[in-house]
Design an enzyme around this catalytic site. Structure first.
Site, PDB file in Angstrom:
ATOM      1  N   TYR A 280      32.474  48.157  46.276  1.00 36.50           N
ATOM      2  CA  TYR A 280      32.583  49.409  45.815  1.00 36.50           C
ATOM      3  C   TYR A 280      32.633  48.881  44.065  1.00 36.50           C
ATOM      4  CZ  TYR A 280      35.246  53.617  43.999  1.00 36.50           C
ATOM      5  OH  TYR A 280      35.267  54.941  43.383  1.00 36.50           O
TER       6      TYR A 280
ATOM      7  N   ASP B  82      31.375  42.330  39.450  1.00 32.42           N
ATOM      8  CA  ASP B  82      32.514  43.317  39.119  1.00 32.42           C
ATOM      9  C   ASP B  82      33.726  42.760  39.359  1.00 32.42           C
ATOM     10  OD1 ASP B  82      34.127  45.654  39.302  1.00 32.42           O
ATOM     11  OD2 ASP B  82      32.633  46.620  40.629  1.00 32.42           O
TER      12      ASP B  82
ATOM     13  N   LYS C  53      41.434  48.037  35.723  1.00 38.58           N
ATOM     14  CA  LYS C  53      42.670  47.637  36.142  1.00 38.58           C
ATOM     15  C   LYS C  53      43.528  46.940  35.554  1.00 38.58           C
ATOM     16  CE  LYS C  53      41.159  49.263  40.537  1.00 38.58           C
ATOM     17  NZ  LYS C  53      40.048  49.066  41.501  1.00 38.58           N
TER      18      LYS C  53
HETATM   19  C1  LIG Z   1      38.612  49.910  41.029  1.00 41.96           C
HETATM   20  C2  LIG Z   1      37.299  49.501  41.227  1.00 41.96           C
HETATM   21  C3  LIG Z   1      36.308  50.137  40.479  1.00 41.96           C
HETATM   22  C4  LIG Z   1      36.215  51.531  39.851  1.00 41.96           C
HETATM   23  O1  LIG Z   1      37.277  51.582  38.790  1.00 41.96           O
HETATM   24  P1  LIG Z   1      38.023  53.159  38.522  1.00 41.96           P
HETATM   25  O2  LIG Z   1      39.022  52.531  37.115  1.00 41.96           O
HETATM   26  O3  LIG Z   1      38.862  53.333  39.474  1.00 41.96           O
HETATM   27  O4  LIG Z   1      36.933  53.907  37.887  1.00 41.96           O
HETATM   28  C5  LIG Z   1      35.148  49.459  40.394  1.00 41.96           C
HETATM   29  N1  LIG Z   1      34.994  48.289  40.946  1.00 41.96           N
HETATM   30  C6  LIG Z   1      35.964  47.655  41.667  1.00 41.96           C
HETATM   31  C7  LIG Z   1      35.605  46.090  42.290  1.00 41.96           C
HETATM   32  C8  LIG Z   1      37.142  48.385  41.828  1.00 41.96           C
HETATM   33  O5  LIG Z   1      38.041  47.822  42.454  1.00 41.96           O
END
Ligand SMILES: *Cc1c(COP(=O)(O)O)cnc(C)c1O
Length: 435
Positions: free
Chosen positions: A152, A247, A275
């Site tokens: 994701y 990511d 995060k």
């Molecule tokens: C949470 C998450 C996102 C998205 O971040 P948001 O602050 O919710 O937009 C993207 N990549 C990964 C791996 C994530 O865990």
């Protein structure tokens, strides 16, 4: 029969709040992962959060293993973060002009994350991933991007194909409103399949702008990459002039101070962060090789902007969080606490002959109810999600708040004590006995 409160019994204030919210907000939530779609029932409404605990509207206290889905590695209301953000509030909450806090946090990030030489802040992880992708396309002059099923990267249009997290839980791997044209240059491959990647590069390597992945995946439940997969990723992107994008929105500052790449010794070209970097405030970031980052406007031609990006209060929260993580690294302790959870949970399942796989890296972990090793999305999906839902509610009734989906990672936080972990393991043994 196990009690099946599905949160409505004994939680009337949460239920009333949810009913009201559903009339006002689609599905009653501002992010689908919170809706408890994967476990049935209705979500808790939170009144407050302190250190390792959440308290709901009905006055129940829970050990929080979600930590706002990752950010709260220090626990809620960490005194250093509260102090720094309170001071920042009184200096003004948004300037729309540069301030020194941005460079201070940038310097901390560049110092922490091995491959990041320059960094740009955004207001969410989604924006960070989206911008990293645009940069890869702008830098290479190519269109095709590669992602992996179950990973994701936020709700970016062109990446919302075979996405994990709540897109997976709700069975909506592809959202209405995402035009087919938008994803026509997105290729989805199997996680941990180096041969598929090699075949793709052999066929159209000269058209691939970048390959993006969660270097340790958390959004299909926790899944680790094999060394062969990581080597293929680096070798093939390098050979064909594509960018390798990690990511690390979830893993950054979580698995080690320098993220998954530091733990694994990997060298992505671009890294997306989020995060933890905002210490509970809305912050994302993308960074990497200086020659790549210098293509971002106004240094270069690739456009990206944000009214609240680099917000001074959010920067203060990030600075306080990273400074604390650097001064008092919690990682060894988190490893010990999480290993105790792994040992306790697996022993409970073994004793009751419940098929299970416990995947864990440091303080990030998932108990899958399957006998099959979980190495990608297909194997994650062999899990018994009904059993997970019953386990989830039994744990909730024992004051342990786990991610409300089989396909999410849980997080241990630095505020948790040995006694908290013992209580969690006892709760798991009781809960497994009810399955
Ligand atoms: C949470 C998450 C996102 C998205 O971040 P948001 O602050 O919710 O937009 C993207 N990549 C990964 C791996 C994530 O865990």
């Amino acid at each position: 029969m196990p009690p099946s409160p599905y949160t409505t019994v004994g939680r009337p204030k949460s239920l009333a709040a949810f009913e009201r919210a559903q009339r006002l907000i689609p599905g009653g939530v501002n992010s689908p992962a919170r809706a408890f779609g994967g476990v049935g029932g209705t979500p808790l409404f939170i009144a407050n959060a302190h250190a390792q605990f959440l308290e709901d509207l009905d006055g129940h206290r829970y050990l929080d293993f979600i930590g706002s889905w990752g950010p709260m590695i220090l626990g809620h209301c960490h005194p250093k973060v509260v102090e720094a953000t309170t001071a920042a509030l009184h200096r003004g909450t948004s300037y729309g002009a540069p301030c020194e806090a941005e460079s201070e946090l940038a310097a901390l990030v560049i110092d922490a994350v091995p491959t990041v030489e320059m960094v740009r802040f955004t207001s969410s992880g989604t924006e960070a991933a989206m911008s990293a992708l645009r940069l890869a396309r702008g830098f290479t002059g190519r269109d095709v991007v590669v992602k992996f099923a179950g990973c994701y990267h936020g709700h970016v249009d062109s990446l919302l194909v075979s996405a994990g997290s709540s897109a997976l839980t709700l069975g909506v791997p592809n959202s209405p409103g995402v035009p087919a044209d938008t994803v026509k240059d997105t290729v989805v491959l199997r996680y941990n399949d180096p041969q598929q990647l090699a075949d793709l590069f052999a066929a159209k390597g000269d058209r691939i702008a970048g390959v993006m992945l969660e270097p340790i995946a958390g959004n299909m439940g926790l899944v680790t990459p094999t060394p062969e997969f990581r080597k293929a990723l680096r070798d093939l992107t390098h050979k064909h002039g594509a960018l390798l994008i990690y990511d690390e929105v979830m893993t950054g500052f979580r698995l080690s101070y320098g993220g998954a790449q530091q733990l694994l010794g990997d060298t992505p070209d671009v890294t997306a962060l989020g995060k933890i970097i905002g210490g509970g405030y809305p912050v994302g970031a993308y960074g990497g090789r200086a020659d790549v980052m210098k293509r971002v406007m106004p240094a270069g031609p690739v456009f990206q902007a944000g009214t609240l990006s680099g917000n001074p209060v959010a920067m203060a929260a990030g600075i306080a969080t990273l400074t604390e993580l650097k001064a008092n690294p919690p990682y060894e302790r988190l490893e010990k606490l999480s290993a105790k959870i792994e040992a306790g949970f697996t022993a409970a399942c073994r004793e009751r002959n419940i098929p299970h796989r416990f995947n864990r890296v440091g303080s990030m972990w998932t108990l899958f109810f399957t006998g099959t090793p979980v190495t990608d999305l297909d194997t994650a999906k062999t899990s018994d999600t009904d059993r997970f839902a019953r386990f989830f509610w039994a744990m909730m009734d024992r004051g342990v708040y786990l991610p409300c989906s089989q396909f999410e990672a849980a997080f241990t936080c630095g505020a948790m004590t040995d006694a908290d972990i013992d209580a969690t393991v006892r709760a798991a043994a009781e809960s497994v006995a009810l399955l």
